[in-house]
Design a protein around this motif. Structure first.
Motif, PDB file in Angstrom:
ATOM      1  N   ASP A   1       0.826  -1.211   0.000  1.00 26.31           N
ATOM      2  CA  ASP A   1       0.000   0.000   0.000  1.00 26.31           C
ATOM      3  C   ASP A   1       0.859   1.260   0.000  1.00 26.31           C
ATOM      4  O   ASP A   1       0.576   2.228  -0.711  1.00 26.31           O
ATOM      5  CB  ASP A   1      -0.934   0.006   1.216  1.00 26.31           C
ATOM      6  N   VAL A   2       1.924   1.243   0.812  1.00 24.49           N
ATOM      7  CA  VAL A   2       2.797   2.414   0.908  1.00 24.49           C
ATOM      8  C   VAL A   2       3.490   2.673  -0.424  1.00 24.49           C
ATOM      9  O   VAL A   2       3.589   3.819  -0.889  1.00 24.49           O
ATOM     10  CB  VAL A   2       3.848   2.210   2.019  1.00 24.49           C
ATOM     11  N   VAL A   3       3.969   1.599  -1.068  1.00 19.42           N
ATOM     12  CA  VAL A   3       4.676   1.741  -2.342  1.00 19.42           C
ATOM     13  C   VAL A   3       3.794   2.407  -3.389  1.00 19.42           C
ATOM     14  O   VAL A   3       4.228   3.300  -4.131  1.00 19.42           O
ATOM     15  CB  VAL A   3       5.159   0.359  -2.838  1.00 19.42           C
ATOM     16  N   PHE A   4       2.526   2.008  -3.470  1.00 17.34           N
ATOM     17  CA  PHE A   4       1.632   2.571  -4.481  1.00 17.34           C
ATOM     18  C   PHE A   4       1.191   3.991  -4.119  1.00 17.34           C
ATOM     19  O   PHE A   4       1.178   4.886  -4.965  1.00 17.34           O
ATOM     20  CB  PHE A   4       0.412   1.669  -4.660  1.00 17.34           C
ATOM     21  N   VAL A   5       0.825   4.215  -2.860  1.00 22.36           N
ATOM     22  CA  VAL A   5       0.326   5.531  -2.458  1.00 22.36           C
ATOM     23  C   VAL A   5       1.429   6.584  -2.505  1.00 22.36           C
ATOM     24  O   VAL A   5       1.170   7.756  -2.790  1.00 22.36           O
ATOM     25  CB  VAL A   5      -0.304   5.458  -1.049  1.00 22.36           C
TER      26      VAL A   5
ATOM     27  N   VAL B   1      -1.223  -6.596  -4.326  1.00 22.63           N
ATOM     28  CA  VAL B   1      -0.464  -6.030  -5.450  1.00 22.63           C
ATOM     29  C   VAL B   1      -1.381  -5.808  -6.653  1.00 22.63           C
ATOM     30  O   VAL B   1      -1.400  -4.731  -7.268  1.00 22.63           O
ATOM     31  CB  VAL B   1       0.705  -6.963  -5.835  1.00 22.63           C
ATOM     32  N   GLY B   2      -2.163  -6.818  -6.986  1.00 21.11           N
ATOM     33  CA  GLY B   2      -3.040  -6.717  -8.148  1.00 21.11           C
ATOM     34  C   GLY B   2      -4.109  -5.649  -7.988  1.00 21.11           C
ATOM     35  O   GLY B   2      -4.340  -4.836  -8.905  1.00 21.11           O
ATOM     36  N   ALA B   3      -4.759  -5.628  -6.817  1.00 18.15           N
ATOM     37  CA  ALA B   3      -5.838  -4.663  -6.602  1.00 18.15           C
ATOM     38  C   ALA B   3      -5.311  -3.231  -6.583  1.00 18.15           C
ATOM     39  O   ALA B   3      -5.943  -2.313  -7.139  1.00 18.15           O
ATOM     40  CB  ALA B   3      -6.562  -4.980  -5.290  1.00 18.15           C
ATOM     41  N   ASN B   4      -4.160  -2.994  -5.965  1.00 14.01           N
ATOM     42  CA  ASN B   4      -3.576  -1.648  -5.970  1.00 14.01           C
ATOM     43  C   ASN B   4      -3.199  -1.227  -7.387  1.00 14.01           C
ATOM     44  O   ASN B   4      -3.438  -0.083  -7.790  1.00 14.01           O
ATOM     45  CB  ASN B   4      -2.341  -1.604  -5.060  1.00 14.01           C
ATOM     46  N   TRP B   5      -2.613  -2.137  -8.137  1.00 13.43           N
ATOM     47  CA  TRP B   5      -2.186  -1.819  -9.498  1.00 13.43           C
ATOM     48  C   TRP B   5      -3.384  -1.461 -10.373  1.00 13.43           C
ATOM     49  O   TRP B   5      -3.319  -0.545 -11.201  1.00 13.43           O
ATOM     50  CB  TRP B   5      -1.433  -3.024 -10.077  1.00 13.43           C
TER      51      TRP B   5
ATOM     52  N   LEU C   1      -6.550  -0.453  -9.236  1.00 15.57           N
ATOM     53  CA  LEU C   1      -7.457   0.580  -8.733  1.00 15.57           C
ATOM     54  C   LEU C   1      -6.788   1.924  -8.446  1.00 15.57           C
ATOM     55  O   LEU C   1      -7.437   2.960  -8.550  1.00 15.57           O
ATOM     56  CB  LEU C   1      -8.160   0.069  -7.473  1.00 15.57           C
ATOM     57  N   VAL C   2      -5.525   1.912  -8.043  1.00 18.68           N
ATOM     58  CA  VAL C   2      -4.860   3.184  -7.742  1.00 18.68           C
ATOM     59  C   VAL C   2      -4.563   3.950  -9.024  1.00 18.68           C
ATOM     60  O   VAL C   2      -4.824   5.156  -9.134  1.00 18.68           O
ATOM     61  CB  VAL C   2      -3.565   2.951  -6.938  1.00 18.68           C
ATOM     62  N   PHE C   3      -4.045   3.257 -10.049  1.00 17.87           N
ATOM     63  CA  PHE C   3      -3.628   3.924 -11.283  1.00 17.87           C
ATOM     64  C   PHE C   3      -4.554   3.653 -12.465  1.00 17.87           C
ATOM     65  O   PHE C   3      -4.338   4.168 -13.550  1.00 17.87           O
ATOM     66  CB  PHE C   3      -2.198   3.520 -11.643  1.00 17.87           C
ATOM     67  N   GLY C   4      -5.583   2.822 -12.268  1.00 21.29           N
ATOM     68  CA  GLY C   4      -6.558   2.600 -13.330  1.00 21.29           C
ATOM     69  C   GLY C   4      -6.043   1.802 -14.495  1.00 21.29           C
ATOM     70  O   GLY C   4      -6.336   2.118 -15.661  1.00 21.29           O
ATOM     71  N   ASN C   5      -5.280   0.745 -14.229  1.00 26.82           N
ATOM     72  CA  ASN C   5      -4.766  -0.093 -15.305  1.00 26.82           C
ATOM     73  C   ASN C   5      -5.829  -1.055 -15.831  1.00 26.82           C
ATOM     74  O   ASN C   5      -6.806  -1.368 -15.140  1.00 26.82           O
ATOM     75  CB  ASN C   5      -3.553  -0.889 -14.807  1.00 26.82           C
TER      76      ASN C   5
ATOM     77  N   LEU D   1      -9.779   0.735  -1.085  1.00 30.87           N
ATOM     78  CA  LEU D   1     -10.643  -0.326  -1.603  1.00 30.87           C
ATOM     79  C   LEU D   1      -9.845  -1.614  -1.801  1.00 30.87           C
ATOM     80  O   LEU D   1     -10.351  -2.719  -1.541  1.00 30.87           O
ATOM     81  CB  LEU D   1     -11.275   0.118  -2.918  1.00 30.87           C
ATOM     82  N   ALA D   2      -8.597  -1.495  -2.233  1.00 32.10           N
ATOM     83  CA  ALA D   2      -7.735  -2.672  -2.389  1.00 32.10           C
ATOM     84  C   ALA D   2      -7.519  -3.371  -1.046  1.00 32.10           C
ATOM     85  O   ALA D   2      -7.498  -4.611  -0.971  1.00 32.10           O
ATOM     86  CB  ALA D   2      -6.393  -2.260  -2.990  1.00 32.10           C
ATOM     87  N   SER D   3      -7.376  -2.592   0.014  1.00 30.08           N
ATOM     88  CA  SER D   3      -7.216  -3.182   1.354  1.00 30.08           C
ATOM     89  C   SER D   3      -8.471  -3.932   1.779  1.00 30.08           C
ATOM     90  O   SER D   3      -8.393  -5.011   2.376  1.00 30.08           O
ATOM     91  CB  SER D   3      -6.897  -2.080   2.372  1.00 30.08           C
ATOM     92  N   VAL D   4      -9.630  -3.363   1.460  1.00 30.44           N
ATOM     93  CA  VAL D   4     -10.891  -4.036   1.788  1.00 30.44           C
ATOM     94  C   VAL D   4     -10.990  -5.353   1.034  1.00 30.44           C
ATOM     95  O   VAL D   4     -11.322  -6.410   1.620  1.00 30.44           O
ATOM     96  CB  VAL D   4     -12.101  -3.133   1.458  1.00 30.44           C
ATOM     97  N   LEU D   5     -10.688  -5.335  -0.255  1.00 30.70           N
ATOM     98  CA  LEU D   5     -10.762  -6.553  -1.069  1.00 30.70           C
ATOM     99  C   LEU D   5      -9.778  -7.606  -0.562  1.00 30.70           C
ATOM    100  O   LEU D   5     -10.094  -8.804  -0.539  1.00 30.70           O
ATOM    101  CB  LEU D   5     -10.469  -6.221  -2.533  1.00 30.70           C
ATOM    102  N   THR D   6      -8.599  -7.173  -0.121  1.00 27.97           N
ATOM    103  CA  THR D   6      -7.590  -8.115   0.386  1.00 27.97           C
ATOM    104  C   THR D   6      -8.070  -8.797   1.659  1.00 27.97           C
ATOM    105  O   THR D   6      -7.943 -10.021   1.805  1.00 27.97           O
ATOM    106  CB  THR D   6      -6.264  -7.382   0.643  1.00 27.97           C
TER     107      THR D   6
END
Length: 467
Positions: free
Chosen positions: A46-50, A187-191, A193-197, A210-215
């Motif tokens: 989470d920290v890496v993406f944010v 990793v997948g959810a952040n990739w 949802l954070v950047f919209g890939n 939201l990625a944390s919730v899904l995890t």
């Protein structure tokens, strides 16, 4: 994944020697240690993406996660009181299906009951952070972050209850497998949802929440499937009669769990308070504190995993009424912990700059002050490694004896009178700055360890053992 190994102790038979007890401890603690390290990796994702979203977003996520984590770990501690109860029931009778199910069911009930008021607190995160004097922009973004993250609370605590039950029933390796899955989901959810890939909406900070919730939801379903499908675990029918109240058992969990929750809160608040004190000195001190604390936290995952296993091992002996088993389980866990932390302390003393260079460019001229201060803090961290690992395992073996109230009082005194008081005195009155604050942390954990170790050694005289 290879088939999990059943615990011989779950049959109610005590290991015949300290060496045999060591083998049982390693088999139980090993997967839990790896699972804890993987969980840290999930947090790091989470920290890496944010961090790529900017300093305001990173600060908002940092504050939001801090508030969320304080509440979550308190709830995990409270519901974790089911662990010594389940272990004692298995120690008394290997096929204690009904008793184990009652403890498990009431721990899940408590998860929902206790979390409800804290969810309201998290829903008002902006007001809470403004009250604490935080930047208005950061508070506003943190509020949006926490409005989503709060939905992870109940799944996270419930998953912890299920993990505890699986470990106590002889299936600790599942914790490792579930956390590998959680890391991949994070990793997948952040990739996405954070950047919209891949065509997903670019949600930024809210996407990370939201990625944390899904995890956490994925972890919850994974543990539920394990408890339902594993041959050894499903015979306990842990989800059977989930609607049936067992008020006496719920009171037992609350009685044991509230002191555990407060103990964890006192400890977490001490390190959070140390960060606040660092902030009164300067930004550089906060950064060095974060680097050194993260390095120490990685090493701490080993005694933390041993502590989780030690509660179960001592609890089995407690339920069996076997004082030799209790003593052997407790002393083996403490001995292994002190031995390991002595190695990590030596590594920090000998190679502090090497550890710091994993976080910042130690060769860059602009980082010279940060590196120098981080190295100083790590030298102090080396001193309290033994005490920090020892105190968490000492608390755990006492927890196995269902002794939680006095350790809570010890934690309050040790962390906040001895620890925080020394940090203020040395950091500001004596002028030692950030190093003085960290010597305060060392004093706090040392006092707690000493008092808890004395209580463990005096357990028979204090009437903590079963009749």
């Amino acid at each position: 994944m290879s088939a999990p190994v059943p615990l011989p102790a779950a049959t109610g038979v005590a290991p015949a020697s300290a060496r045999a007890e060591l083998g049982e401890l390693v088999r139980l603690a090993g997967p839990l240690v790896v699972a804890n390290l993987l969980q840290m990796a999930v947090y790091a994702v989470d920290v890496v993406f944010v961090a790529r979203l900017g300093e305001v977003e990173l600060a908002a996520a940092t504050l939001g996660v801090y508030v969320y984590s304080v509440v979550m770990w308190a709830l995990v501690g409270m519901t974790g009181a089911a662990a010594p109860l389940i272990a004692a029931e298995l120690g008394a009778r290997a096929n204690a299906v009904r008793e184990v199910r009652r403890s498990f069911r009431m721990a899940l009930w408590l998860t929902v009951i206790a979390a409800a008021p804290f969810l309201l607190l998290l829903a008002n995160g902006e007001a809470l952070l403004l009250l604490a004097g935080q930047d208005a922009r950061v508070a506003k973004r943190a509020d949006a972050f926490m409005d989503i993250l709060l939905w992870a609370m109940i799944p996270a605590v419930a998953a912890s209850v299920m993990r505890t039950a699986a470990a106590a029933l002889g299936r600790p390796a599942y914790a490792m497998a579930v956390n590998v899955m959680a890391l991949l989901v994070a990793v997948g959810a952040n990739w996405l949802l954070v950047f919209g890939n891949l065509g997903f909406p670019r949600l930024g900070l809210e996407g990370s929440a939201l990625a944390s919730v899904l995890t956490t939801v994925a972890m919850l379903f994974a543990y539920a499937a394990i408890l339902l499908l594993d041959r050894r675990l499903r015979r306990f029918r842990l989800f059977g009669r989930w609607w049936r109240a067992e008020w006496a058992r719920l009171r037992e969990i609350v009685k044991l769990g509230v002191p555990i929750a407060l103990t964890l809160t006192f400890e977490g608040a001490l390190f959070g308070g140390a960060g606040f004190l660092m902030g009164l000195i300067g930004v550089m001190e906060v950064a060095a504190h974060a680097v050194a604390l993260n390095i120490a936290a990685i090493a701490f995952q080993v005694p933390f995993g041993i502590a989780q296993a030690a509660t179960i091992r001592v609890g089995l002996g407690y339920g069996a009424g076997d004082r030799v088993w209790i003593a052997r389980a407790g002393w083996v866990a403490l001995g292994v912990t002190v031995g390991f932390m002595a190695l990590t302390a030596a590594a920090l003393l000998l190679f502090p700059r090497l550890f710091v260079s994993a976080y910042v460019d130690a060769g860059a001229a602009g980082n010279a002050r940060l590196v120098a201060l981080s190295v100083q803090l790590l030298l102090v961290a080396a001193m309290f490694q033994l005490f920090d690992g020892g105190q968490v395992v000492a608390a755990a073996v006492l927890r196995g004896l269902q002794d939680t109230r006095v350790p809570m009082i010890v934690a309050l005194f040790g962390y906040w009178v001895a620890g925080f008081g020394t940090a203020v005195l040395l950091g500001f009155q004596a002028g030692w700055g950030g190093t003085g604050i960290w010597w305060g942390l060392a004093m706090g954990v040392a006092v707690v360890y000493g008092l808890l170790l004395w209580r463990w050694a005096a357990r028979e005289r204090l009437g903590l053992l079963p009749a």
